[in-house]
Design an enzyme around this catalytic site. Structure first.
Site, PDB file in Angstrom:
ATOM      1  N   GLU A   1      81.525  47.366  66.730  1.00  0.00           N
ATOM      2  CA  GLU A   1      81.955  47.932  65.803  1.00  0.00           C
ATOM      3  C   GLU A   1      81.181  48.007  64.557  1.00  0.00           C
ATOM      4  O   GLU A   1      81.012  48.879  63.735  1.00  0.00           O
ATOM      5  CB  GLU A   1      83.317  47.320  65.287  1.00  0.00           C
ATOM      6  CG  GLU A   1      84.071  47.847  64.395  1.00  0.00           C
ATOM      7  CD  GLU A   1      83.863  47.525  62.825  1.00  0.00           C
ATOM      8  OE1 GLU A   1      84.223  48.175  62.026  1.00  0.00           O
ATOM      9  OE2 GLU A   1      82.890  46.622  62.665  1.00  0.00           O
ATOM     10  N   GLU A   2      80.182  46.842  64.554  1.00  0.00           N
ATOM     11  CA  GLU A   2      79.651  46.774  63.383  1.00  0.00           C
ATOM     12  C   GLU A   2      78.174  47.636  63.205  1.00  0.00           C
ATOM     13  O   GLU A   2      77.685  47.828  62.436  1.00  0.00           O
ATOM     14  CB  GLU A   2      78.918  45.282  63.229  1.00  0.00           C
ATOM     15  CG  GLU A   2      79.961  44.186  63.210  1.00  0.00           C
ATOM     16  CD  GLU A   2      80.798  44.107  61.619  1.00  0.00           C
ATOM     17  OE1 GLU A   2      80.531  45.047  60.886  1.00  0.00           O
ATOM     18  OE2 GLU A   2      81.627  43.548  61.425  1.00  0.00           O
TER      19      GLU A   2
ATOM     20  N   HIS B   1      87.759  43.730  67.450  1.00  0.00           N
ATOM     21  CA  HIS B   1      86.185  43.978  67.840  1.00  0.00           C
ATOM     22  C   HIS B   1      85.546  42.399  67.795  1.00  0.00           C
ATOM     23  O   HIS B   1      85.723  41.678  67.143  1.00  0.00           O
ATOM     24  CB  HIS B   1      85.313  44.896  66.821  1.00  0.00           C
ATOM     25  CG  HIS B   1      85.066  44.308  65.468  1.00  0.00           C
ATOM     26  ND1 HIS B   1      83.779  43.665  65.139  1.00  0.00           N
ATOM     27  CD2 HIS B   1      85.509  44.697  64.325  1.00  0.00           C
ATOM     28  CE1 HIS B   1      83.671  43.358  63.865  1.00  0.00           C
ATOM     29  NE2 HIS B   1      84.751  43.982  63.252  1.00  0.00           N
TER      30      HIS B   1
ATOM     31  N   HIS C   1      81.088  39.191  55.782  1.00  0.00           N
ATOM     32  CA  HIS C   1      79.684  39.477  55.826  1.00  0.00           C
ATOM     33  C   HIS C   1      78.806  38.587  55.056  1.00  0.00           C
ATOM     34  O   HIS C   1      77.593  38.979  54.970  1.00  0.00           O
ATOM     35  CB  HIS C   1      79.384  41.014  55.629  1.00  0.00           C
ATOM     36  CG  HIS C   1      79.888  41.976  56.692  1.00  0.00           C
ATOM     37  ND1 HIS C   1      79.425  43.214  56.883  1.00  0.00           N
ATOM     38  CD2 HIS C   1      80.821  41.553  57.561  1.00  0.00           C
ATOM     39  CE1 HIS C   1      80.238  43.945  57.843  1.00  0.00           C
ATOM     40  NE2 HIS C   1      81.036  43.019  58.444  1.00  0.00           N
TER      41      HIS C   1
ATOM     42  N   ASP D   1      82.105  41.815  68.450  1.00  0.00           N
ATOM     43  CA  ASP D   1      80.720  41.628  67.781  1.00  0.00           C
ATOM     44  C   ASP D   1      80.738  41.293  66.175  1.00  0.00           C
ATOM     45  O   ASP D   1      81.790  41.406  65.421  1.00  0.00           O
ATOM     46  CB  ASP D   1      79.734  42.885  67.836  1.00  0.00           C
ATOM     47  CG  ASP D   1      80.307  44.302  67.079  1.00  0.00           C
ATOM     48  OD1 ASP D   1      81.702  44.439  66.806  1.00  0.00           O
ATOM     49  OD2 ASP D   1      79.406  44.884  66.536  1.00  0.00           O
TER      50      ASP D   1
ATOM     51  N   ASP E   1      86.172  38.330  60.474  1.00  0.00           N
ATOM     52  CA  ASP E   1      85.942  39.683  60.718  1.00  0.00           C
ATOM     53  C   ASP E   1      85.222  39.579  62.120  1.00  0.00           C
ATOM     54  O   ASP E   1      83.959  39.432  62.068  1.00  0.00           O
ATOM     55  CB  ASP E   1      84.772  40.340  59.659  1.00  0.00           C
ATOM     56  CG  ASP E   1      84.658  41.487  60.140  1.00  0.00           C
ATOM     57  OD1 ASP E   1      85.068  42.237  61.102  1.00  0.00           O
ATOM     58  OD2 ASP E   1      83.727  42.205  59.433  1.00  0.00           O
TER      59      ASP E   1
ATOM     60  N   ASP F   1      94.476  48.435  63.770  1.00  0.00           N
ATOM     61  CA  ASP F   1      93.032  47.927  63.616  1.00  0.00           C
ATOM     62  C   ASP F   1      92.828  46.777  62.433  1.00  0.00           C
ATOM     63  O   ASP F   1      93.890  46.840  61.617  1.00  0.00           O
ATOM     64  CB  ASP F   1      91.878  48.918  63.844  1.00  0.00           C
ATOM     65  CG  ASP F   1      90.466  48.613  64.028  1.00  0.00           C
ATOM     66  OD1 ASP F   1      90.445  47.397  64.387  1.00  0.00           O
ATOM     67  OD2 ASP F   1      89.534  49.391  63.951  1.00  0.00           O
TER      68      ASP F   1
HETATM   69 ZN   LIG Z   1      85.233  44.084  61.171  1.00  0.00          ZN
END
Ligand SMILES: [Zn+2]
Ligand SMILES: *[C@@H]1O[C@H](CO)[C@@H](O)[C@H](O)[C@H]1NC(C)=O
Ligand SMILES: *[C@@H]1O[C@H](CO)[C@@H](O)[C@H](O)[C@H]1NC(C)=O
Ligand SMILES: *[C@@H]1O[C@H](CO)[C@@H](O)[C@H](O)[C@H]1NC(C)=O
Ligand SMILES: *[C@@H]1O[C@H](CO)[C@@H](O)[C@H](O)[C@H]1NC(C)=O
Length: 510
Positions: A200-201, A134, A472, A136, A166, A227
């Site tokens: 995705e987030e 992903h 994150h 985003d 990520d 994934d």
């Molecule tokens: Zn992720």
């Protein structure tokens, strides 16, 4: 007589006890030292390593940095930086010209900003596989970062930026590997898809989900899907001797539950015996005090530890090899830390509470939101029943706002093509043991379960506990070598997936 008989019985009992203890100890040791050796050698040759020129190496770092500079942020479930998502489209086209101009690739935009590539293989009898990532990212402000989060700058051999772990390193890693493969004249035998989701987030509703719809209308079935996931964990699992690669074979389910208590409003000078806030607080307190059952060993988390038993220091190795015996101890020990606890049970997290607006008014309503993450052995229905039994108060109205069961458990046996191909590629590249595991967070892959039973989650990067905190968090970064290894991984995985047979390994001597 009685006494001597007593003595005799005690003697016999002691003898029996010692004998059974000896048997148990013998079984424990036998099981521990007869475990399959995890240092496996594979039959046949895997894909060779990529040989990079110096300018190609620079090119791949620049490709990542350029991607990190585009702030493809998902701010809230309804708000994304669509300017950045637009920019990202143009960016990948210019960074990976061969991927876009190859006659073997069919490319399409899905859901406005997500990307779907179908790379045509030469053998149509082989089921295609899919690589998912992903583009985003979650928001980041420069405060607390050593280098600004959207600058793509480098320090001490690390490339910093939101998304460097990520998940832009995987987006760029996959595309870069394919670009290099085309450059070297590679033509795949097995077809494959690359899916790059843009939300995705915030649930993947417009990205991954639309990709699934697109594939379903074409009746696509997949051999396997890969994934994002844990990666190679270094010093993360307590008591292990060396880094360990975990492949996610399922994900926990989730329930977001709203609790509401209504009561007649009134003036604070004459309060009722119980207020909406009091009733709600008592219910919340019961939920936090009464944790849902410890289910260690009833899901694939048992296999994780059993398969890795040899990797633990004594005496943990004996305990892990004999969960049938030590389960009660291990499960209690695991529950002592928040991360271990998340593995052994459905977790309960009180996340929002609301009630009252004025100091002298008894509010008519109090509400709270509780987030549960479901252990693979439980269902939404079971958890909701347990929760009502714990609360035991019908004045508390429960409504599940969002709920889904844990994902199906993907196969991880010796006959599974996807799992074994991944395992082989990981052991060839990282030389570490590989085990199946339960993902405690959710990914876009959950939308794909109807396209294949073989859904795996693994990020080809070595992660320390500190690195995990950067995801994150502050100072998210990837080392130059770490990123290059990721490209190496996809380079080899794509070629290893061309095989039509399941990779076979033989257990080697130490
Ligand atoms: Zn992720
Ligand atoms: C959105 O992305 C663009 C670049 O594509 C950037 O200039 C802009 O500042 C971003 N907006 C926000 C609110 O971050
Ligand atoms: C595709 O792009 C590469 C790299 O820019 C270029 O060398 C090649 O000629 C292009 N091929 C076609 C068919 O346009
Ligand atoms: C659930 O409760 C939260 C407060 O805890 C509230 O903000 C939200 O609007 C509620 N959602 C629904 C659908 O009732
Ligand atoms: C899979 O198929 C079932 C049955 O048609 C459907 O109920 C479910 O929503 C589908 N799951 C996903 C993730 O698309």
């Amino acid at each position: 007589m009685a006494i001597s008989m007593g003595k005799g019985s005690v003697g016999v009992l002691t003898g029996v006890f010692i004998a059974s203890l000896a048997v148990v100890v013998a079984v424990l040791l036998l099981r521990t030292y007869n475990l399959p050796e995890l240092k496996v050698a594979w039959k046949g040759k895997g894909a060779p390593r990529i040989e990079l020129e110096e300018d190609e190496r620079e090119q791949l770092y620049e490709a990542l940095k350029g991607a990190l500079r585009i702030p493809t942020v998902s701010f809230s479930p309804s708000e994304q930086n669509t300017t950045a998502l637009e920019e990202f489209k143009e960016y990948i086209k210019s960074a990976f010209p061969r991927v876009f101009n190859s006659s073997l690739v069919e490319y399409e935009l899905v859901g406005g900003y997500s990307h779907l590539f179908n790379v045509q293989g030469s053998d149509n009898s082989l089921l295609p596989y899919m690589l998912l990532a992903h583009l985003d990212v979650v928001p980041a402000t420069p405060e607390g970062w050593d280098l600004p989060p959207f600058s793509g700058e480098e320090k001490d051999g690390y490339i910093y930026g939101r998304g460097s772990l990520d998940d832009k390193s995987r987006v760029i890693g996959i595309l870069q590997a394919l670009e290099f493969l085309f450059k070297k004249g590679y033509k795949p035998r097995r077809s494959f898809y690359i899916g790059l989701g843009h939300d995705e987030e915030i649930s993947g509703r417009h990205g991954a989900k639309e990709i699934v719809k697109t594939l379903e209308t074409r009746n696509v079935k997949l051999e396997y899907l890969l994934d994002e996931g844990f990666g190679v964990l270094d010093g993360v699992i307590y008591g292990t001797k060396r880094p360990i690669a975990l492949i996610g074979v399922t994900e926990k389910g989730a329930i977001t539950l709203n609790l509401t208590v209504n009561s007649p409003p009134g003036h604070s000078s004459m309060p009722p015996r119980e207020s909406s806030i009091g009733i709600l607080s008592a219910a919340l307190s019961r939920l936090e005090q009464n944790r849902l059952p410890n289910l260690f060993g009833t899901g694939p988390e048992g296999s994780t530890f059993e398969q890795l038993a040899n990797e633990f220091y004594w005496p943990l190795n004996i305990m892990m090899a004999n969960l049938w015996f030590f389960n009660p101890i291990i499960s209690r020990l695991m529950a002592l830390t928040p991360s271990g606890n998340a593995i052994v049970r459905t977790t309960t997290a009180l996340t929002i509470v609301n009630g009252g607006i004025k100091a002298n008014v008894i509010p008519a309503t109090a509400t709270a939101t509780v987030n549960f993450r479901l252990h693979p052995a439980q269902t939404v229905e079971e958890v909701l029943n347990m929760v009502s039994e714990i609360i035991m108060d019908e004045r508390v109205i429960l409504s599940a706002i969002k709920a889904f069961d844990p994902l199906p458990i993907s196969p991880y046996d010796e006959e599974n093509f996807g799992y074994q191909t991944l395992k082989r590629t990981i052991t060839d590249l990282f030389s570490v043991p590989v085990a199946p595991a339960v993902c405690t967070v959710n990914t876009d892959s959950r939308h794909f379960v109807n396209l294949t039973e073989s859904v795996y989650r693994f990020s080809p990067v070595v992660m320390t506990a500190e690195d995990l905190g950067r995801v994150h968090g502050l100072n998210e970064r990837i080392s130059r070598e770490g990123f290059e290894t990721g490209i190496q991984f996809y380079w080899q995985l794509i070629q290893n997936s061309d095989s039509d047979t399941v990779p076979v390994h033989r257990h080697s001597e130490l």
